[in-house]
Design an enzyme around this catalytic site. Sequence first.
Site, short mmCIF file in Angstrom:
data_model
loop_
_atom_site.label_atom_id
_atom_site.label_comp_id
_atom_site.label_asym_id
_atom_site.label_seq_id
_atom_site.Cartn_x
_atom_site.Cartn_y
_atom_site.Cartn_z
CB SER A 1 -0.97 0.01 1.20
OG SER A 1 -2.13 -0.74 0.89
CE LYS B 1 -4.49 1.99 -1.04
NZ LYS B 1 -3.87 0.72 -0.70
CB SER C 1 -5.16 1.46 3.32
OG SER C 1 -4.18 0.98 2.44
#
Length: 217
Positions: free
Chosen positions: A97, A100, A161
Amino acid sequence: MIWVIICCLLSAMPSVALAAPGGADSSASEPQNSVTVSGEIISGEEQAAATQSPDYYDSAPEMDQSQVTSESAMLIEADSGTVLFEKNSNERIYPASTTKLMTALLTAENCQLTDMVTLTNEMLAAIGQLSENSSLMHLDRLEEGTEISVKDLLYGLFLRSGNDAAQVLAIHIAGTEDEFVNRMNARARELGMADTHFVNSHGVYTPDEGENHYSTA
């Protein structure tokens, strides 16, 4: 090279004024650009002067690498760029993640927080392909044509997230997620991130192309 994205993101994101608890102006009690160490207020200038001392970092305790359980890591002093600690920092790893961060950087560089994004059928179809166990801000519960601000999508991207938030921002900015990924990789090259490559906007691992999604500390 994930730290490179973080530095760029901090520069690109609009500044936010923070108020002290109760609405009081915190600048009334402490000078601006100051920190409190052991109850003593240290100005930003004093901090900067201390970090310029040749023995400033030499006096720090030795890092016990056995306590760092991650496969790779890097600790950098932000003002000077001095590397204080590294462990396998050049080894390619799956960024998950932290992907991102690049999505957020391109959003900050291409959008205003007040911009409104209209959910399209293509966006909802892309969200529908995510796993039920995927981390979401649950945009799938909204109808086609619903409008949501870039600011709220960034909240969903960071606080939840949200993989769906990443996809919606990607399609909003570039038309398709594939084109957005091309822009992610182009931006990585511009930043000198030679050992970074993305295949999606959110970092969810896919067995068929996961090996092509990587970065370094």
